[in-house]
Design an enzyme around this catalytic site. Structure first.
Site, mmCIF file in Angstrom:
data_model
loop_
_atom_site.group_PDB
_atom_site.id
_atom_site.type_symbol
_atom_site.label_atom_id
_atom_site.label_comp_id
_atom_site.label_asym_id
_atom_site.label_seq_id
_atom_site.Cartn_x
_atom_site.Cartn_y
_atom_site.Cartn_z
ATOM 1 N N ARG A 49 -17.109 1.550 3.149
ATOM 2 C CA ARG A 49 -16.645 2.210 4.388
ATOM 3 C C ARG A 49 -17.189 3.633 4.474
ATOM 4 N NH1 ARG A 49 -10.320 3.008 6.192
ATOM 5 N NH2 ARG A 49 -10.685 4.426 7.945
ATOM 6 N N ASN B 183 -10.761 -6.354 9.430
ATOM 7 C CA ASN B 183 -11.548 -5.763 10.511
ATOM 8 C C ASN B 183 -13.037 -6.039 10.367
ATOM 9 O OD1 ASN B 183 -9.833 -4.409 12.348
ATOM 10 N ND2 ASN B 183 -9.397 -2.856 10.790
ATOM 11 N N CYS C 156 -3.489 -6.860 14.889
ATOM 12 C CA CYS C 156 -3.723 -5.423 14.795
ATOM 13 C C CYS C 156 -2.385 -4.718 15.037
ATOM 14 C CB CYS C 156 -4.730 -5.009 15.867
ATOM 15 S SG CYS C 156 -4.997 -3.239 15.935
ATOM 16 N N HIS D 142 -9.158 -3.311 19.535
ATOM 17 C CA HIS D 142 -9.478 -1.881 19.578
ATOM 18 C C HIS D 142 -10.183 -1.498 20.889
ATOM 19 C CE1 HIS D 142 -9.159 -1.268 14.907
ATOM 20 N NE2 HIS D 142 -8.058 -1.781 15.450
ATOM 21 N N TYR E 147 -8.114 3.714 20.622
ATOM 22 C CA TYR E 147 -9.547 3.618 20.316
ATOM 23 C C TYR E 147 -10.436 3.879 21.529
ATOM 24 C CZ TYR E 147 -8.909 2.004 15.512
ATOM 25 O OH TYR E 147 -8.606 1.935 14.176
HETATM 26 P P1 NAD Z 1 -9.495 -2.244 0.500
HETATM 27 O O1 NAD Z 1 -10.774 -1.543 0.392
HETATM 28 O O2 NAD Z 1 -8.366 -1.837 -0.348
HETATM 29 O O3 NAD Z 1 -9.773 -3.794 0.263
HETATM 30 C C1 NAD Z 1 -8.709 -4.688 0.093
HETATM 31 C C2 NAD Z 1 -9.006 -5.621 -1.049
HETATM 32 O O4 NAD Z 1 -9.983 -6.584 -0.667
HETATM 33 C C3 NAD Z 1 -9.580 -4.930 -2.289
HETATM 34 O O5 NAD Z 1 -8.664 -5.021 -3.362
HETATM 35 C C4 NAD Z 1 -10.879 -5.667 -2.533
HETATM 36 O O6 NAD Z 1 -11.181 -5.839 -3.897
HETATM 37 C C5 NAD Z 1 -10.630 -6.975 -1.837
HETATM 38 N N1 NAD Z 1 -11.819 -7.785 -1.563
HETATM 39 C C6 NAD Z 1 -13.057 -7.381 -1.230
HETATM 40 N N2 NAD Z 1 -13.857 -8.455 -1.052
HETATM 41 C C7 NAD Z 1 -13.097 -9.553 -1.256
HETATM 42 C C8 NAD Z 1 -13.335 -10.953 -1.211
HETATM 43 N N3 NAD Z 1 -14.545 -11.447 -0.932
HETATM 44 N N4 NAD Z 1 -12.309 -11.796 -1.482
HETATM 45 C C9 NAD Z 1 -11.086 -11.327 -1.781
HETATM 46 N N5 NAD Z 1 -10.795 -10.018 -1.845
HETATM 47 C C10 NAD Z 1 -11.793 -9.145 -1.583
HETATM 48 O O7 NAD Z 1 -9.086 -2.290 2.038
HETATM 49 P P2 NAD Z 1 -7.862 -1.683 2.846
HETATM 50 O O8 NAD Z 1 -8.206 -0.316 3.249
HETATM 51 O O9 NAD Z 1 -6.613 -1.932 2.138
HETATM 52 O O10 NAD Z 1 -7.925 -2.583 4.130
HETATM 53 C C11 NAD Z 1 -7.887 -3.987 4.019
HETATM 54 C C12 NAD Z 1 -8.431 -4.667 5.232
HETATM 55 O O11 NAD Z 1 -7.478 -4.665 6.270
HETATM 56 C C13 NAD Z 1 -9.684 -4.028 5.821
HETATM 57 O O12 NAD Z 1 -10.557 -5.020 6.291
HETATM 58 C C14 NAD Z 1 -9.135 -3.205 6.973
HETATM 59 O O13 NAD Z 1 -10.089 -2.951 7.951
HETATM 60 C C15 NAD Z 1 -8.048 -4.114 7.450
HETATM 61 N N6 NAD Z 1 -6.990 -3.473 8.248
HETATM 62 C C16 NAD Z 1 -6.754 -4.017 9.455
HETATM 63 C C17 NAD Z 1 -5.788 -3.491 10.286
HETATM 64 C C18 NAD Z 1 -5.588 -4.118 11.615
HETATM 65 O O14 NAD Z 1 -5.058 -3.482 12.500
HETATM 66 N N7 NAD Z 1 -5.997 -5.362 11.828
HETATM 67 C C19 NAD Z 1 -5.015 -2.398 9.841
HETATM 68 C C20 NAD Z 1 -5.269 -1.867 8.580
HETATM 69 C C21 NAD Z 1 -6.261 -2.429 7.782
HETATM 70 C C1 G6P Z 2 -5.356 1.272 12.626
HETATM 71 C C2 G6P Z 2 -6.116 0.062 13.058
HETATM 72 C C3 G6P Z 2 -6.659 -0.709 11.914
HETATM 73 C C4 G6P Z 2 -7.421 0.183 10.987
HETATM 74 C C5 G6P Z 2 -6.516 1.281 10.506
HETATM 75 C C6 G6P Z 2 -7.293 2.269 9.672
HETATM 76 O O1 G6P Z 2 -4.113 0.908 12.232
HETATM 77 O O2 G6P Z 2 -5.347 -0.823 13.812
HETATM 78 O O3 G6P Z 2 -7.433 -1.748 12.388
HETATM 79 O O4 G6P Z 2 -7.900 -0.560 9.891
HETATM 80 O O5 G6P Z 2 -5.953 1.971 11.558
HETATM 81 O O6 G6P Z 2 -6.419 3.001 8.897
HETATM 82 P P1 G6P Z 2 -6.949 3.826 7.661
HETATM 83 O O7 G6P Z 2 -5.761 4.438 7.059
HETATM 84 O O8 G6P Z 2 -7.634 2.823 6.765
HETATM 85 O O9 G6P Z 2 -7.926 4.798 8.222
HETATM 86 MN MN MN Z 3 -6.490 -2.633 14.215
#
Ligand code: NAD
Ligand code: G6P
Ligand code: MN
Ligand code: MN
Length: 435
Positions: free
Chosen positions: A93, A147, A169, A199, A255
């Protein structure tokens, strides 16, 4: 009894999810929770996994929590599979954000060049997960949180053929709470209709007398007298142009700042870039603090500090969606799901983010209809960009990827598109076997 699997279980968000299941313990007959991660995330999984076990134990529940690096073992006979993984973790990221910014272009983990690369890394993995699911849990629901959630969900449904996928989301949840607060009414007395793509959606609001309150909310939130607020920790609090939003007649999502006031957002992002404080870098420090807390053998509840992450309250989406499918609750939710004519301006088979009740057979979105011209053009362009990104992620075709970059409104100019694409392809090489 339910077997629930989370892929990317080592995420610092896992306690949020566990708390959401505990809150709904009477609606969810859970037997097993499986947290899956990969070698790179092994330590995180161990720490947050033990924390999850303590939370379940403190709630006095008989659920078993399993930690594994073996995805297939976890998926066997699963009922619900939620995904929250990040291919390449936060270091990837940092590249998604910093490489575009080093060229003076917005870098963002879901929008712009960074978001397109997150899609390139993620889509092959989600399609692989679906192959395992076909074999091991053919009836399971896939609850995608990974995401860019809209594009990943579209890849799962349209290209992976996994119809029982819902993308989620937390942004709409924040907007609902914000509207209730501003109107000083309970949230459940308001009726919301959201429409757009992940978003990049807008919404309208009515009260229980049937009166539309959207224009009033635009004044309250974005009007000259209001104090601007971005309720998302990860989005810089820059005010929208009130006159423009008023003309739009719908409430934008947070967003939209990246599009409606791109230049000002870019300025802030460049400042952060120069200080070494892009969002990914800030989050890396937050994550380290969170894992220090999670290591405490006495901590058995979700700590307040998790609110520093942008995804706070996401379990209100993920766990409620599961409870609503499981019990045919028909909770009114905002979900990324097949358009099927809900938004007439967009292809029938594409994925849109829209409101509607979630039934035992999935979301049944309310009809939205058409957008005003000022929103129609840009959303059609955004959807075309998404479709092109997905095609490039699957085919690994350089020309398609370049086309996606050229069409994306956050990438200025075709020459810059190529420069960024080339640099990001090298930087992320190890996670892009398809190119
Ligand atoms: P992170 O970097 O902590 O990753 C989460 C875990 O995924 C890590 O422990 C990593 O080892 C694991 N991982 C990586 N590749 C993998 C694979 N192939 N199989 C299984 N596990 C795997 O990420 P984070 O900051 O905790 O965010 C997690 C995810 O959730 C991201 O994709 C982020 O964008 C998403 N997210 C989405 C929303 C939303 O609104 N939809 C909100 C917050 C976070
Ligand atoms: C929002 C969005 C997520 C995004 C997150 C990022 O909640 O809905 O899709 O992943 O913010 O938060 P962070 O703490 O990782 O910047
Ligand atoms: Mn989101
Ligand atoms: Mn362009």
């Amino acid at each position: 009894a339910l077997k629930i699997v989370t892929i990317g279980g080592g995420s610092s968000y896992t306690p949020e999810l566990i708390e959401g299941y505990i809150k709904r313990k009477d609606e969810l007959p859970i037997k097993e929770i499986w947290l899956v991660d990969i070698e790179e995330g092994k330590e995180k999984l161990a720490i947050v996994g033990e924390m999850a076990k303590r939370m379940v134990k403190a709630a006095g529940l008989p659920w078993t929590v399993h930690l594994t690096l073996n995805r297939r073992e976890a998926l066997k006979d699963a009922d619900y599979v939620s995904t929250q993984f990040r291919v390449g973790l936060l270091n990837a990221r940092i590249k998604d954000e910093r490489i575009p910014l080093s060229h003076g272009v917005l870098g963002q983990e879901t929008n712009g060049a960074g978001g397109m690369f997150k899609a390139f890394r993620t889509i092959p993995v989600i399609l692989d997960i679906i192959k395992d699911m076909e074999e091991l849990c053919p009836d399971a629901w896939l609850v995608n949180f990974t995401n860019p959630a809209g594009m990943v969900t579209e890849a799962a449904i349209k290209h992976g053929g996994w119809k029982k996928t819902a993308g989620l989301c937390n942004v709409p949840i924040g907007h609902r709470k914000q509207a209730a607060e501003k109107l000083n009414l309970p949230e459940d007395e308001l009726f919301f209709k959201f429409a757009g793509i992940n978003h990049f959606h807008w919404h309208r609001v009515w009260d229980k007398t049937g009166k539309e309150r959207t224009a009033e909310l635009i004044d309250l939130i974005y009007g000259p007298q209001s104090e601007t607020e971005s309720h998302l920790k990860n989005i810089h609090n820059v005010p929208f142009h009130y006159e423009q939003i008023k003309d739009l007649g719908m409430l934008p999502c947070g967003y939209h700042r990246y599009y409606y006031i791109e230049d000002e957002m870019l300025e802030h992002s460049i400042e952060e870039f120069k200080k070494g404080e892009t969002r990914a870098q800030v989050v890396k420090a937050t994550e380290a603090r969170l894992f220090e807390l999670y290591k405490d053998p006495n901590l058995d509840y979700k700590p307040k500090e998790l609110e520093e992450r942008g995804g706070t309250h996401y379990s209100d989406a993920a766990c409620e969606l599961i409870a609503s499918i499981q019990n045919d609750k028909r909770t009114d939710m905002v979900v990324s799901t097949a358009n099927n004519g809900t938004i007439t301006d967009l292809p029938y088979d594409c994925i849109v983010e829209v409101s509607g009740p979630v039934t035992s057979h999935g979301p049944e979105p309310y009809n939205w209809g058409a957008f005003p011209p000022a929103a129609r053009g840009i959303i059609q362009m955004m959807k075309g960009m998404e479709e092109t990104v997905i095609r490039a992620a699957i085919d690994g075709d350089y020309g398609t990827a370049l086309h996606a970059f050229t069409v994306n409104p956050l990438v200025p100019g075709g020459v810059m598109a190529k420069t960024l694409l080339d640099e990001l392809l090298v930087a992320h090489k190890e996670h892009l076997p398809q190119f």
